[in-house]
Design an enzyme around this catalytic site. Structure first.
Site, PDB file in Angstrom:
ATOM      1  N   ARG A   1       0.840  -1.201   0.000  1.00  0.00           N
ATOM      2  CA  ARG A   1       0.000   0.000   0.000  1.00  0.00           C
ATOM      3  C   ARG A   1       0.870   1.243   0.000  1.00  0.00           C
ATOM      4  O   ARG A   1       0.640   2.181  -0.756  1.00  0.00           O
ATOM      5  CB  ARG A   1      -0.939   0.030   1.213  1.00  0.00           C
ATOM      6  CG  ARG A   1      -1.895   1.225   1.173  1.00  0.00           C
ATOM      7  CD  ARG A   1      -2.316   1.674   2.560  1.00  0.00           C
ATOM      8  NE  ARG A   1      -1.225   2.249   3.316  1.00  0.00           N
ATOM      9  CZ  ARG A   1      -0.811   3.521   3.219  1.00  0.00           C
ATOM     10  NH1 ARG A   1      -1.382   4.357   2.384  1.00  0.00           N
ATOM     11  NH2 ARG A   1       0.182   3.952   3.961  1.00  0.00           N
TER      12      ARG A   1
ATOM     13  N   HIS B   1       2.993   5.965  -2.620  1.00  0.00           N
ATOM     14  CA  HIS B   1       4.126   6.881  -2.730  1.00  0.00           C
ATOM     15  C   HIS B   1       5.020   6.587  -3.932  1.00  0.00           C
ATOM     16  O   HIS B   1       6.049   7.230  -4.106  1.00  0.00           O
ATOM     17  CB  HIS B   1       4.941   6.848  -1.437  1.00  0.00           C
ATOM     18  CG  HIS B   1       4.112   7.162  -0.237  1.00  0.00           C
ATOM     19  ND1 HIS B   1       3.574   8.405  -0.006  1.00  0.00           N
ATOM     20  CD2 HIS B   1       3.701   6.377   0.791  1.00  0.00           C
ATOM     21  CE1 HIS B   1       2.881   8.380   1.121  1.00  0.00           C
ATOM     22  NE2 HIS B   1       2.932   7.161   1.617  1.00  0.00           N
TER      23      HIS B   1
END
Length: 132
Positions: free
Chosen positions: A91, A96
């Site tokens: 995740r 990111h």
């Protein structure tokens, strides 16, 4: 009320997992949609983890610490904790874009989303038992 929140979150996880597993990453738009669904499903599972940590009377901290707390409380097994950690890392990588996201890891993760869902179900059942 709290039980309903757990069940709503579990339904959300199921919906996102179903979307992610039913759609191929055949173009950029679909890839982004699948990645978003994986990211959202994991985030909601981490919400369930945090809710359960709180319901156990523990202080809620970061996701990895919360997972460790559930392991220490014997709510989950080491293999389940490792699965949660791996998905949380994925995740983070999706959110990111760490190291130009390795799509082969995403493909592998797609094949194990049912395991993530089963852990989420287990957590909700544990919360239900706590509520009595």
């Amino acid at each position: 009320m709290r039980r309903r929140r757990y069940l709503e979150k579990l339904e959300w996880v199921e919906r996102e997992i179903n979307f992610a597993t039913e759609h191929a990453m055949s173009d950029e738009v679909r890839k982004r949609a699948v990645l978003y669904s994986i990211m959202t499903a994991v985030e909601v599972v981490m919400d369930i983890v945090a809710m359960l940590v709180k319901d156990l009377g523990k202080q809620v901290e970061d996701d990895y610490t919360n997972i460790s707390k559930l392991l220490e409380e014997c709510v989950i097994e080491e293999s389940e904790a490792e699965l949660l950690r791996r998905y949380n890392g994925l995740r983070n990588a999706i959110a990111h874009h760490y190291n130009h996201l390795d799509l082969s890891k995403v493909e592998r993760a797609l094949t194990q989303l049912d395991e993530l869902y089963e852990v989420a179900v287990k957590l909700v059942k544990t919360a239900d038992k706590l509520a009595g």
